[in-house]
Scaffold this motif. Sequence first.
Motif, short mmCIF file in Angstrom:
data_model
loop_
_atom_site.label_atom_id
_atom_site.label_comp_id
_atom_site.label_asym_id
_atom_site.label_seq_id
_atom_site.Cartn_x
_atom_site.Cartn_y
_atom_site.Cartn_z
N TRP A 29 -6.85 5.05 1.06
CA TRP A 29 -5.92 5.67 2.01
C TRP A 29 -4.65 4.86 2.20
CZ3 TRP A 29 -4.66 3.13 6.53
CH2 TRP A 29 -5.49 2.07 6.88
N ASP A 30 -4.74 3.52 2.01
CA ASP A 30 -3.49 2.78 2.12
C ASP A 30 -3.05 2.25 0.77
OD1 ASP A 30 -5.49 1.00 1.84
OD2 ASP A 30 -4.85 -0.35 3.43
N ARG A 31 -3.47 2.96 -0.26
CA ARG A 31 -3.12 2.55 -1.61
C ARG A 31 -1.67 2.96 -1.91
NH1 ARG A 31 -3.18 5.00 -6.66
NH2 ARG A 31 -3.46 6.98 -5.60
N VAL A 32 -0.88 2.04 -2.40
CA VAL A 32 0.48 2.39 -2.84
C VAL A 32 0.67 1.79 -4.23
CG1 VAL A 32 2.87 2.47 -2.14
CG2 VAL A 32 1.15 1.73 -0.50
N GLU A 33 1.10 2.59 -5.14
CA GLU A 33 1.45 2.04 -6.45
C GLU A 33 2.77 1.30 -6.31
OE1 GLU A 33 -0.45 2.07 -9.10
OE2 GLU A 33 -1.98 3.21 -8.03
N SER A 101 13.66 7.10 -0.58
CA SER A 101 12.50 7.86 -1.04
C SER A 101 11.22 7.04 -1.12
CB SER A 101 12.80 8.45 -2.42
OG SER A 101 13.13 7.41 -3.32
N ASP A 102 11.32 5.73 -1.41
CA ASP A 102 10.11 4.92 -1.55
C ASP A 102 9.74 4.28 -0.23
OD1 ASP A 102 9.97 5.59 -4.16
OD2 ASP A 102 10.98 3.78 -4.88
N ARG A 103 8.48 3.90 -0.16
CA ARG A 103 8.01 3.28 1.08
C ARG A 103 8.61 1.88 1.23
NH1 ARG A 103 1.72 2.47 2.68
NH2 ARG A 103 1.61 4.62 2.01
N ILE A 104 9.29 1.68 2.36
CA ILE A 104 9.93 0.38 2.59
C ILE A 104 8.86 -0.68 2.76
CG2 ILE A 104 11.44 -0.94 4.13
CD1 ILE A 104 12.98 1.20 2.77
N PHE A 105 8.99 -1.75 2.00
CA PHE A 105 7.96 -2.80 1.98
C PHE A 105 8.60 -4.14 2.30
CE2 PHE A 105 5.34 -5.84 -0.52
CZ PHE A 105 4.19 -5.72 0.21
N PHE A 106 8.19 -4.72 3.44
CA PHE A 106 8.83 -5.95 3.91
C PHE A 106 8.15 -7.22 3.42
CE2 PHE A 106 11.45 -3.69 6.94
CZ PHE A 106 12.54 -4.53 7.01
N GLY A 107 7.08 -7.05 2.63
CA GLY A 107 6.29 -8.20 2.24
C GLY A 107 7.05 -9.24 1.44
N TYR B 321 -6.18 -7.56 -10.60
CA TYR B 321 -4.87 -6.97 -10.91
C TYR B 321 -4.71 -5.65 -10.16
CZ TYR B 321 -1.22 -4.67 -13.67
OH TYR B 321 -0.08 -4.01 -14.05
N VAL B 322 -5.72 -4.81 -10.27
CA VAL B 322 -5.64 -3.50 -9.61
C VAL B 322 -5.54 -3.67 -8.10
CG1 VAL B 322 -6.94 -1.40 -9.12
CG2 VAL B 322 -6.81 -2.26 -11.44
N ALA B 323 -6.38 -4.55 -7.54
CA ALA B 323 -6.39 -4.73 -6.09
C ALA B 323 -5.04 -5.24 -5.61
CB ALA B 323 -7.50 -5.71 -5.69
N LEU B 324 -4.50 -6.25 -6.27
CA LEU B 324 -3.24 -6.84 -5.82
C LEU B 324 -2.10 -5.84 -5.94
CD1 LEU B 324 -3.12 -10.53 -7.05
CD2 LEU B 324 -3.86 -9.59 -4.88
N PHE B 325 -2.05 -5.12 -7.04
CA PHE B 325 -0.88 -4.28 -7.25
C PHE B 325 -0.97 -2.93 -6.57
CE2 PHE B 325 0.02 -7.47 -10.38
CZ PHE B 325 1.40 -7.54 -10.34
N THR B 326 -2.14 -2.58 -6.02
CA THR B 326 -2.17 -1.33 -5.27
C THR B 326 -2.34 -1.55 -3.77
OG1 THR B 326 -4.46 -1.11 -5.93
CG2 THR B 326 -2.90 0.31 -7.03
N PHE B 327 -2.83 -2.71 -3.36
CA PHE B 327 -3.06 -2.91 -1.93
C PHE B 327 -2.35 -4.12 -1.35
CE2 PHE B 327 -6.68 -0.36 -3.17
CZ PHE B 327 -6.71 0.58 -2.16
N HIS B 328 -2.24 -5.18 -2.13
CA HIS B 328 -1.78 -6.43 -1.53
C HIS B 328 -0.51 -6.93 -2.22
CE1 HIS B 328 -5.80 -6.24 0.07
NE2 HIS B 328 -6.25 -6.16 -1.16
N GLN B 329 0.50 -6.09 -2.26
CA GLN B 329 1.70 -6.46 -2.99
C GLN B 329 2.35 -7.71 -2.44
OE1 GLN B 329 1.23 -3.37 -1.79
NE2 GLN B 329 1.29 -1.95 -3.50
N GLU B 330 2.09 -8.03 -1.16
CA GLU B 330 2.73 -9.20 -0.58
C GLU B 330 2.18 -10.50 -1.17
OE1 GLU B 330 1.21 -6.89 1.18
OE2 GLU B 330 -0.67 -7.81 1.80
N MET B 331 1.06 -10.42 -1.89
CA MET B 331 0.47 -11.64 -2.43
C MET B 331 1.05 -12.01 -3.78
SD MET B 331 -3.50 -11.26 -1.42
CE MET B 331 -3.95 -12.84 -2.09
N ILE B 332 1.86 -11.12 -4.35
CA ILE B 332 2.40 -11.38 -5.68
C ILE B 332 3.76 -12.02 -5.54
CG2 ILE B 332 2.91 -10.29 -7.89
CD1 ILE B 332 1.35 -7.85 -6.63
N PRO B 333 4.07 -13.02 -6.37
CA PRO B 333 5.42 -13.58 -6.32
C PRO B 333 6.47 -12.48 -6.54
CG PRO B 333 4.01 -14.89 -7.74
CD PRO B 333 3.22 -13.70 -7.33
#
Lengths: 396, 516
Positions: A29-33, A101-107, B321-333
């Motif tokens: 549900w919170d998956r974003v490509e 258009s894309d989800r703003i991501f502040f990470g 790879y899948v977990a980081l790039f679909t859920f935890h993008q903040e963990m990637i440089p």
Amino acid sequence: MLSFLLHAKKISLLFLILSILAVVQSGCWDRVEIEDLGIVLGTGLDKGEDNQIRLIVQLAVPTEMGGGPQQVGRGKKPTFTVIGTGETVYDALVDVQRQFSDRIFFGHNRVLIIDEELAKEGIAEYIDFFVQHPQPRLRALVIVSKNAEEALKTETSKDLSSSQALEEIVQLLKSGIRVTLKDVFQMLRQEGESVVLPWVQASDNEGEQENVQVKGAAIFDGDQLIGTIDFELKKGLLWLRDEMDLQSISVNPEEADGYITFHLIRSKTNLLPSIEGGNWKITVEIEQENEIVENQTTLDTSTEKVQRELEKDLNKTVEQQIRKTLEKVQKEMKTDAFGFAEAFERKYPKRFAQEKDHWDEIYPEVEVEINVTSRIRRIGMTTNQVGKLPKEVKEE
Amino acid sequence: MPKPFKFLQQKKSLPPLLKEKDERPLSHSIEENEQTLQSIYAHCYDVVFRSFYIGGERKALLIYIEGLVDVSEMDDNMLSPLMEASALEFPEVVDLIEKKVSVGSVQEVNTFSDCISEVSSGNSLVLIDGTPKAISVGLTKWKSRSITESDAEVVVRGPREGFIEAIQVNTSMLRRRLRTPKLKLKTMEIGKYTKTQVILGYIEGIAQENLIKEVENRVQRIDVDGLIDSGELEEFIQDANYSPFPQVLSTERPDVVTANLLEGRVILIVDGSPFVLVMPVTFFSFLQIAEDYYARFMIGTLIRWLRYTFLFISLLLPSIYVALFTFHQEMIPTDLLISVASAREQTPFPALVEALLMEVTFEALREAGLRLPKQVGAAVSIVGALVIGEAAVQAGIVSSPMVIVVALTGIASFTIPRYPVSISIRVLRFPMIFLAGTLGLLGVIFGIIAIVIHLCTIRSFGVPYLSPLAPLHGDELKDVLIRAPWWTLNKRPRLTGERNTFRQSLHQQQSPEKRG
């Protein structure tokens, strides 16, 4: 017994089904490509009309930043700036999201640029969002700029975005004060201490390569900007805050013409507070090590006597730098950018608690004694200037 | 057992298949015996019945199977001495054999069933008129593959010979390495039709009695019509069959078997299979190879850690790879994130689907490369490298970072030295990817916890699968976490070698003698 076993079987089957369902139904549900992310590289906060906030967001355009298949790039700019307005920062962010258009991501927000106009009114209330919300990282650098929007929109020559350029200037070259969001909160929390942020500007000179550069430091009183100091004055600030790094010190020795330039290897500053009666005093102990990188004079730097003299000159130069800054910041701005309050509070916690309310009055009157100990560690590859004939070199 | 697996359960009323024996004794009349055996061996063209007369007077019958008997030896040492002997001189059969037949292995046989088993195993049988006995003469000789280097377990330094299909050759290789009567090799027979010889081997005085008994019991209870390879036997006797992890070690290398025997383990050799089974084993046995012990200990330790590292990469890299790039993008440089985002800009599938797709493709390529005749094998790798690697990326079907991840995972899975475990890890990778794609890193951690719990529950013949790590036994970790120098490995593994703790004297590190 048998029925119990059957029961256990049923339960385990139920458990199996439930756990599969849990995965299948709740997952994703919170998956974003990542290609659907609007990756924020830098954020600017500016004053808008009617007391509103303008949020300037610099977004990455990954295909233009390289890394992917060659044919994807279309030769456009690698970043994209969107401006939103609102009552609060998040309001403004929602406004930004409406336009993108894309989800703003502040990470991956690397820098937060605060406009001078906004900073003058206080930054605490606006910075709150950046801690409250889980996405922005606390390691983002905080910078004050004359014009936040311009600074973010500047196209830099080498780096892909102005945010990246700013981060690298501030962080890697260490030519300024390096303050992260986390540091800002800590400074705001610390009683009596003022926030000091790097002060940058997009270069506006005609004909100059478009770039962003660090101009000096922005000094706050509490969370309100009260003034800026230039590079010269910032040196003293850095000495006192023990943040001196990548520093060149040029000395004009009394015995000879020209300058000798030193490169700072390392330095350590200690603030030693003392209270005698009603007399508040800070002794600044600085120990620094230098190496000679340039010699314009006829002095032979290999002799110990010359070195001792030069060390004395160094001490004097550093003290002068600090005095100048103290004059401006302590006497004129009357703001504690050096952490004097903290030093006193640590050594005299009870006394400080009593006098806390009067700190504003005490501070400008704090006596500062400066003791600099300089050492020359290396003199470089030659002992005297190459261009001078040996006989011209002064023999002591 | 949950209902879906019910079909796997055995029906209890299944009749015992086998072991009906023809216990009739041989008769005095040779004609009668010949008739019976002829009828048993009807339509077996390769069974030879040859009548002759001992000393030209007493009728005798020779039975053997063509191709299993050394015919020239039989002529020289049995047929001609018997035919030349005088029958009256030796009224007793035993005398005759003792004095005339110059062959080492000779045995008396009394029943038809024994006759059949002797003939079937390649011995020649001599029946003599007037006695209810037959003589089995061991002159077996058949063609077998020559001893070659093991393909599945290659070493740079260490012995090269590997087991072959012929069980006698295999046992001889072991006997040559362990020249002690304490090496016991008990023979058993499994299979109604195949009558496969299975040998249980152990070292008396090191292996524990109850372990030997347990293995023997499990093997003897097996009641099947045929046993072709040791792999079948493994499935019959291992403890947790519903586990992806093997609990019996199969190896082609006699030196590995020898080392395991010396640590108190028990082996099973199956005739016709070059893979010898070793039990009980732990998970770590599958990550250790013979060369760890032959190489210098520091090198052995480093290689071991390389292997452990790549075990985790092989299991987890695609899922992380899948977990980081679909859920935890903040963990990637940031730079990596941007470059991957740009690579993925045109790809149509989500990372999860992409990962599953590529992993399945890679497994298919690997399997195809393995099964194809060697001449065609090269074609597969070309197709794999070019089409999957390059063309798919260029066409924008998959992203290049994914290809790199899959390639790395592939290499990592080849660093696991034992094929069965390498396969298990490959299989587990897929649920892990799925968990990562649905629950992110949380799912990955769930998966890891589930695997660890499972590994903790398995036992191989009473030995916990993760020992000596769980249950922890600190002293033994020096042969798991590192490969300690030989002169510190004084004790055998506790759970298999408890009966005979020390394998060597203490303080064995040799140095020049100190001069007084």
